[in-house]
Design a protein around this motif. Structure first.
Motif, mmCIF file in Angstrom:
data_model
loop_
_atom_site.group_PDB
_atom_site.id
_atom_site.type_symbol
_atom_site.label_atom_id
_atom_site.label_comp_id
_atom_site.label_asym_id
_atom_site.label_seq_id
_atom_site.Cartn_x
_atom_site.Cartn_y
_atom_site.Cartn_z
ATOM 1 N N GLN A 153 0.821 -1.200 0.000
ATOM 2 C CA GLN A 153 0.000 0.000 0.000
ATOM 3 C C GLN A 153 0.861 1.258 0.000
ATOM 4 O OE1 GLN A 153 -2.585 0.421 3.379
ATOM 5 N NE2 GLN A 153 -4.051 1.705 2.266
ATOM 6 N N ALA A 154 2.050 1.166 0.604
ATOM 7 C CA ALA A 154 2.969 2.303 0.610
ATOM 8 C C ALA A 154 3.699 2.482 -0.709
ATOM 9 C CB ALA A 154 3.986 2.134 1.739
ATOM 10 N N GLY A 155 3.494 1.568 -1.660
ATOM 11 C CA GLY A 155 4.093 1.713 -2.980
ATOM 12 C C GLY A 155 5.304 0.852 -3.236
ATOM 13 N N LEU A 156 5.685 -0.009 -2.299
ATOM 14 C CA LEU A 156 6.846 -0.868 -2.500
ATOM 15 C C LEU A 156 6.484 -2.044 -3.405
ATOM 16 C CD1 LEU A 156 8.378 -1.083 1.090
ATOM 17 C CD2 LEU A 156 9.116 0.361 -0.807
ATOM 18 N N ALA A 157 7.473 -2.482 -4.165
ATOM 19 C CA ALA A 157 7.289 -3.685 -4.970
ATOM 20 C C ALA A 157 7.226 -4.902 -4.062
ATOM 21 C CB ALA A 157 8.433 -3.828 -5.972
ATOM 22 N N LEU A 158 6.657 -5.977 -4.605
ATOM 23 C CA LEU A 158 6.466 -7.181 -3.786
ATOM 24 C C LEU A 158 7.799 -7.754 -3.324
ATOM 25 C CD1 LEU A 158 4.398 -9.070 -2.612
ATOM 26 C CD2 LEU A 158 4.415 -10.380 -4.736
ATOM 27 N N ARG A 159 8.839 -7.683 -4.160
ATOM 28 C CA ARG A 159 10.159 -8.185 -3.770
ATOM 29 C C ARG A 159 10.717 -7.379 -2.589
ATOM 30 N NH1 ARG A 159 13.063 -11.076 -8.071
ATOM 31 N NH2 ARG A 159 11.580 -11.576 -9.725
ATOM 32 N N GLY A 187 18.485 -13.933 -8.965
ATOM 33 C CA GLY A 187 17.780 -14.121 -10.234
ATOM 34 C C GLY A 187 16.693 -15.171 -10.241
ATOM 35 N N THR A 188 16.420 -15.821 -9.124
ATOM 36 C CA THR A 188 15.332 -16.799 -9.079
ATOM 37 C C THR A 188 13.995 -16.083 -9.213
ATOM 38 O OG1 THR A 188 16.663 -18.176 -7.607
ATOM 39 C CG2 THR A 188 14.328 -18.694 -7.754
ATOM 40 N N SER A 189 13.085 -16.667 -9.960
ATOM 41 C CA SER A 189 11.778 -16.043 -10.137
ATOM 42 C C SER A 189 10.991 -16.091 -8.838
ATOM 43 C CB SER A 189 10.995 -16.752 -11.245
ATOM 44 O OG SER A 189 10.691 -18.082 -10.877
ATOM 45 N N LEU A 190 10.036 -15.174 -8.717
ATOM 46 C CA LEU A 190 9.216 -15.117 -7.507
ATOM 47 C C LEU A 190 8.390 -16.381 -7.343
ATOM 48 C CD1 LEU A 190 8.286 -13.300 -5.138
ATOM 49 C CD2 LEU A 190 6.446 -12.492 -6.608
ATOM 50 N N ASP A 191 7.897 -16.934 -8.460
ATOM 51 C CA ASP A 191 7.101 -18.160 -8.386
ATOM 52 C C ASP A 191 7.916 -19.312 -7.821
ATOM 53 O OD1 ASP A 191 5.515 -16.408 -9.694
ATOM 54 O OD2 ASP A 191 5.158 -17.641 -11.467
ATOM 55 N N VAL A 207 -0.010 -21.999 1.502
ATOM 56 C CA VAL A 207 -0.344 -22.186 0.093
ATOM 57 C C VAL A 207 -1.285 -21.083 -0.389
ATOM 58 C CG1 VAL A 207 -1.564 -23.690 -1.528
ATOM 59 C CG2 VAL A 207 0.073 -24.668 0.076
ATOM 60 N N VAL A 208 -2.268 -20.715 0.438
ATOM 61 C CA VAL A 208 -3.189 -19.637 0.071
ATOM 62 C C VAL A 208 -2.447 -18.316 -0.069
ATOM 63 C CG1 VAL A 208 -5.174 -18.295 0.859
ATOM 64 C CG2 VAL A 208 -5.176 -20.784 1.106
ATOM 65 N N LEU A 209 -1.544 -18.036 0.877
ATOM 66 C CA LEU A 209 -0.777 -16.794 0.812
ATOM 67 C C LEU A 209 0.130 -16.765 -0.407
ATOM 68 C CD1 LEU A 209 0.139 -14.123 2.050
ATOM 69 C CD2 LEU A 209 1.781 -15.397 3.437
ATOM 70 N N VAL A 210 0.815 -17.868 -0.675
ATOM 71 C CA VAL A 210 1.706 -17.933 -1.835
ATOM 72 C C VAL A 210 0.916 -17.775 -3.126
ATOM 73 C CG1 VAL A 210 3.187 -19.486 -3.160
ATOM 74 C CG2 VAL A 210 3.521 -19.257 -0.699
ATOM 75 N N THR A 211 -0.225 -18.436 -3.218
ATOM 76 C CA THR A 211 -1.056 -18.315 -4.422
ATOM 77 C C THR A 211 -1.517 -16.880 -4.629
ATOM 78 O OG1 THR A 211 -1.823 -20.590 -4.087
ATOM 79 C CG2 THR A 211 -3.101 -19.191 -5.575
ATOM 80 N N THR A 212 -1.901 -16.214 -3.544
ATOM 81 C CA THR A 212 -2.327 -14.815 -3.649
ATOM 82 C C THR A 212 -1.193 -13.925 -4.147
ATOM 83 O OG1 THR A 212 -3.894 -15.143 -1.835
ATOM 84 C CG2 THR A 212 -3.286 -12.879 -2.364
ATOM 85 N N LEU A 213 0.004 -14.124 -3.610
ATOM 86 C CA LEU A 213 1.147 -13.298 -4.015
ATOM 87 C C LEU A 213 1.549 -13.569 -5.464
ATOM 88 C CD1 LEU A 213 3.362 -13.504 -0.797
ATOM 89 C CD2 LEU A 213 1.854 -11.653 -1.498
ATOM 90 N N VAL A 214 1.534 -14.846 -5.871
ATOM 91 C CA VAL A 214 1.919 -15.188 -7.234
ATOM 92 C C VAL A 214 0.927 -14.617 -8.240
ATOM 93 C CG1 VAL A 214 2.193 -17.093 -8.851
ATOM 94 C CG2 VAL A 214 3.237 -17.226 -6.589
ATOM 95 N N LEU A 215 -0.366 -14.761 -7.960
ATOM 96 C CA LEU A 215 -1.371 -14.226 -8.873
ATOM 97 C C LEU A 215 -1.304 -12.709 -8.933
ATOM 98 C CD1 LEU A 215 -4.461 -16.482 -8.073
ATOM 99 C CD2 LEU A 215 -2.941 -16.595 -10.048
ATOM 100 N N ALA A 216 -1.080 -12.071 -7.786
ATOM 101 C CA ALA A 216 -0.961 -10.612 -7.786
ATOM 102 C C ALA A 216 0.262 -10.153 -8.563
ATOM 103 C CB ALA A 216 -0.903 -10.099 -6.354
ATOM 104 N N ASN A 217 1.352 -10.923 -8.484
ATOM 105 C CA ASN A 217 2.562 -10.555 -9.217
ATOM 106 C C ASN A 217 2.388 -10.731 -10.718
ATOM 107 O OD1 ASN A 217 5.522 -9.931 -9.259
ATOM 108 N ND2 ASN A 217 5.622 -11.994 -10.113
ATOM 109 N N LYS A 218 1.608 -11.740 -11.123
ATOM 110 C CA LYS A 218 1.418 -11.992 -12.553
ATOM 111 C C LYS A 218 0.362 -11.086 -13.176
ATOM 112 C CE LYS A 218 2.839 -16.854 -12.749
ATOM 113 N NZ LYS A 218 2.406 -18.249 -13.062
ATOM 114 N N ALA A 219 -0.792 -10.985 -12.508
ATOM 115 C CA ALA A 219 -1.925 -10.293 -13.115
ATOM 116 C C ALA A 219 -2.167 -8.910 -12.545
ATOM 117 C CB ALA A 219 -3.191 -11.137 -12.950
ATOM 118 N N GLY A 220 -1.465 -8.560 -11.474
ATOM 119 C CA GLY A 220 -1.718 -7.275 -10.854
ATOM 120 C C GLY A 220 -3.030 -7.296 -10.082
ATOM 121 N N GLY A 221 -3.705 -6.177 -9.992
ATOM 122 C CA GLY A 221 -4.984 -6.133 -9.306
ATOM 123 C C GLY A 221 -4.859 -5.571 -7.905
#
Length: 312
Positions: A153-159, A187-191, A207-221
């Motif tokens: 929310q503060a504008g930082l990237a997920l990494r 250089g390892t991918s986030l997924d 697993v739910v948290l990881v899935t949420t982060l991966v989908l957010a990283n791929k599709a945004g939203g």
């Protein structure tokens, strides 16, 4: 410049300077490579204690085998400062000691059974430590989700949010997220990095948290709102798991009490009638009965443990 002696001296000094510079660059590169290998090649616990490792030859041979790699992964999930070689050596010593104690206190027939009991206890200890660490990590997931939501929310990237969470949170979440940050840095991918995290500490919540982060990283939203909703859900599941564990604590204690009562009965019989176990295991029928009894105790332990496991 026409003096051969001065020219030779100049070329020699230049070669020495270049040689010293090259050796220093090589030493720096070798040190950086060794540090990187030490940090990433051991998927086990980070060696922060700096203690001298034992059984290095055994450890190297084990890591080349499938069993050694699986053992290394299990040890890494426990957070113990052990290598596969050290664990196997300690387990071998414990099995030998239990074998000798079983032969001396009970009868020679119980030596191998006590040795198998030592192997089961060592592997069970790893499983218990792993489950204990998973439970502690699950309890930290609501706070982790809250930190990630505030950071994004503060504008930082997920990494960057993951790296900040690794610095702020205590072990085991801080240690595991530090591994994820190190993998992302090379250089390892986030997924892949988050997938390895979910493999080391398997749980539905992670697993739910990881899935949420991966989908957010791929599709945004709306990753912030998703993480805040997930934080509330994880808090509710945390309380539910605590209530269920409290209700089933008596059943879990029963699972451990049943085999302890059986072994205690054997010791009591041998104490009341010295030599009774030798006479009982002196025939094939007696040995068969003892093996069946031990098998039934194992089945009873597994069944009771299965009844005490409720997926929340």
């Amino acid at each position: 410049m026409n003096d051969p002696a001065l020219l030779t001296i100049g070329v020699t000094l230049l070669a020495c300077l270049l040689g010293v510079t090259g050796l220093r660059l090589y030493a720096d590169g070798a040190a950086q490579r060794a540090a990187l290998v030490a940090r990433l090649s051991d998927t086990g616990t980070p060696h922060t204690t700096g203690r001298r490792r034992r059984f290095r030859t055994l450890d190297r041979r084990l890591r080349r085998t499938r069993f050694g790699r699986r053992l290394e992964l299990r040890i890494s999930a426990t957070g113990l400062d052990l290598t596969p070689g050290e664990f196997v050596a300690a387990m071998t010593a414990a099995v030998a000691a239990l074998w000798a104690i079983g032969q001396a206190l009970l009868s020679p027939f119980f030596g191998p059974l006590c040795g198998l009991l030592g192997i089961w206890a060592a592997l069970g200890f790893l499983g218990w430590q792993r489950q204990k660490r998973i439970e502690k990590f699950i309890n930290q997931l609501p706070e982790l989700s809250r930190i990630l939501a505030n950071a994004t929310q503060a504008g930082l990237a997920l990494r960057m949010a993951l790296s900040m969470a690794a610095d702020e949170m205590e072990a085991p979440a801080g240690d595991e997220l530090e591994k994820v940050a190190q993998q992302l840095a090379v250089g390892t991918s986030l997924d892949d990095a988050l997938g390895e995290l979910a493999e080391r500490l398997p749980s539905r919540e992670l697993v739910v948290l990881v899935t949420t982060l991966v989908l957010a990283n791929k599709a945004g939203g709306t990753v912030v709102s998703s993480l805040r909703n997930l934080t509330e859900t994880l808090e509710e599941r945390k309380e539910t798991r605590r209530e269920v564990r409290t209700q089933l604590s008596q059943v879990s204690m029963t699972a451990y009490a049943v085999p302890v009562i059986g072994i205690g009965s054997l010791l009591l019989i041998d104490n009341m009638q010295p030599g009774a176990l030798d006479r009982m295991t002196g025939s094939g029928l007696g040995q068969f009965a003892v093996v069946i009894a031990f098998a039934l105790y194992v089945v009873g332990f597994a069944v009771i443990r299965r009844f005490s496991k409720i997926d929340v």
